[in-house]
Design a protein around this motif. Structure first.
Motif, PDB file in Angstrom:
ATOM      1  N   UNK A  64       0.821  -1.453   0.436  1.00 13.87           N
ATOM      2  CA  UNK A  64      -0.129  -0.023   0.335  1.00 13.87           C
ATOM      3  C   UNK A  64       0.821   1.489  -0.128  1.00 13.87           C
ATOM      4  N   UNK A  65       1.979   1.397   0.859  1.00 10.66           N
ATOM      5  CA  UNK A  65       2.998   2.637   0.612  1.00 10.66           C
ATOM      6  C   UNK A  65       3.751   2.617  -0.376  1.00 10.66           C
ATOM      7  N   UNK A  66       3.829   2.026  -1.458  1.00 11.89           N
ATOM      8  CA  UNK A  66       4.394   2.096  -2.252  1.00 11.89           C
ATOM      9  C   UNK A  66       3.494   2.413  -2.724  1.00 11.89           C
ATOM     10  N   UNK A  67       2.268   2.088  -3.929  1.00 14.14           N
ATOM     11  CA  UNK A  67       0.534   2.340  -4.317  1.00 14.14           C
ATOM     12  C   UNK A  67       1.089   3.598  -3.922  1.00 14.14           C
ATOM     13  N   UNK A  68       1.207   4.515  -3.146  1.00 11.21           N
ATOM     14  CA  UNK A  68       1.416   5.555  -2.765  1.00 11.21           C
ATOM     15  C   UNK A  68       2.025   6.125  -3.145  1.00 11.21           C
ATOM     16  N   UNK A  69       3.409   6.040  -3.233  1.00 13.01           N
ATOM     17  CA  UNK A  69       4.293   6.829  -3.517  1.00 13.01           C
ATOM     18  C   UNK A  69       4.704   6.760  -5.582  1.00 13.01           C
ATOM     19  N   UNK A  70       3.928   6.052  -6.106  1.00 14.81           N
ATOM     20  CA  UNK A  70       3.351   5.617  -7.596  1.00 14.81           C
ATOM     21  C   UNK A  70       1.927   6.939  -7.495  1.00 14.81           C
ATOM     22  N   UNK A  71       1.092   6.970  -6.909  1.00 17.37           N
ATOM     23  CA  UNK A  71       0.020   7.679  -7.053  1.00 17.37           C
ATOM     24  C   UNK A  71       0.549   8.845  -7.108  1.00 17.37           C
ATOM     25  N   UNK A  72       1.478   9.507  -6.110  1.00 19.16           N
ATOM     26  CA  UNK A  72       2.178  10.719  -5.668  1.00 19.16           C
ATOM     27  C   UNK A  72       2.598  11.556  -6.997  1.00 19.16           C
ATOM     28  N   UNK A  73       4.007  10.232  -7.937  1.00 20.62           N
ATOM     29  CA  UNK A  73       4.285  10.870  -8.488  1.00 20.62           C
ATOM     30  C   UNK A  73       3.884  10.581  -9.557  1.00 20.62           C
ATOM     31  N   UNK A  74       2.343   9.764 -10.086  1.00 20.12           N
ATOM     32  CA  UNK A  74       1.656  10.048 -10.860  1.00 20.12           C
ATOM     33  C   UNK A  74       1.500  11.371 -10.779  1.00 20.12           C
ATOM     34  N   UNK A  75       1.256  12.085 -10.602  1.00 22.52           N
ATOM     35  CA  UNK A  75       0.507  13.351  -9.666  1.00 22.52           C
ATOM     36  C   UNK A  75       1.348  14.031 -10.092  1.00 22.52           C
ATOM     37  N   UNK A  76       2.477  14.263  -9.575  1.00 21.12           N
ATOM     38  CA  UNK A  76       3.891  15.762  -9.923  1.00 21.12           C
ATOM     39  C   UNK A  76       3.619  15.256 -11.816  1.00 21.12           C
TER      40      UNK A  76
END
Length: 138
Positions: free
Chosen positions: A123-135
């Motif tokens: 889940x933490x990796x998914x959060x990081x990936x989500x943030x990266x996609x937003x940036x």
């Protein structure tokens, strides 16, 4: 596994994006629900907990863990998820407890970013990936 930079805002913002968070939760729930009955049994959840090997490693080195101790920890975690104590975890219970645990992690991290080793499907990796996609989209 990969090393990622993470802070509390990454986790909180991911959880607050209900569409993204629910999508990840529902995907994980569906993979864990091996008999496809819409509920997670103790056995189904235990398989996931065993794959995490939380008590079985100490800084990546296997430790011999008492099977009774492991069973007690797994049972305790299952009870945390089974909010209505019916012996099974539905998707709403799974989502609520996952959210609670992730918010507790965010609270523990604080505001300063830290580097963490994350499992690829966590889940933490998914959060990081989500943030990266937003940036990347900005």
């Amino acid at each position: 596994m990969s090393v990622e930079v993470l802070d509390s805002a990454t986790i909180v913002n991911f959880i607050e994006d209900e569409k993204a968070f629910e999508g990840v939760v529902h995907d994980r729930f569906a993979r864990l629900d091996t008999n496809h009955d819409g509920l997670l049994s103790y056995t189904e959840m235990t398989k996931e907990l065993q794959s995490l090997r939380v008590l079985e490693t100490h800084f990546g080195i296997d430790d011999k863990t008492d099977p009774d101790e492991l069973a007690a920890v797994y049972r305790s975690i299952f009870v945390q998820f089974d909010h209505d104590s019916n012996g099974a975890v539905d998707v709403e219970e799974f989502k609520a407890e996952t959210k609670r645990m992730m918010l507790a992690m965010a609270n523990g991290l604080g505001f300063l970013p830290v580097q963490m080793v994350l499992e690829e499907d966590s889940f933490l990796k998914k959060a990081v990936e989500w943030e990266s996609s937003k940036v990347a989209a900005a």
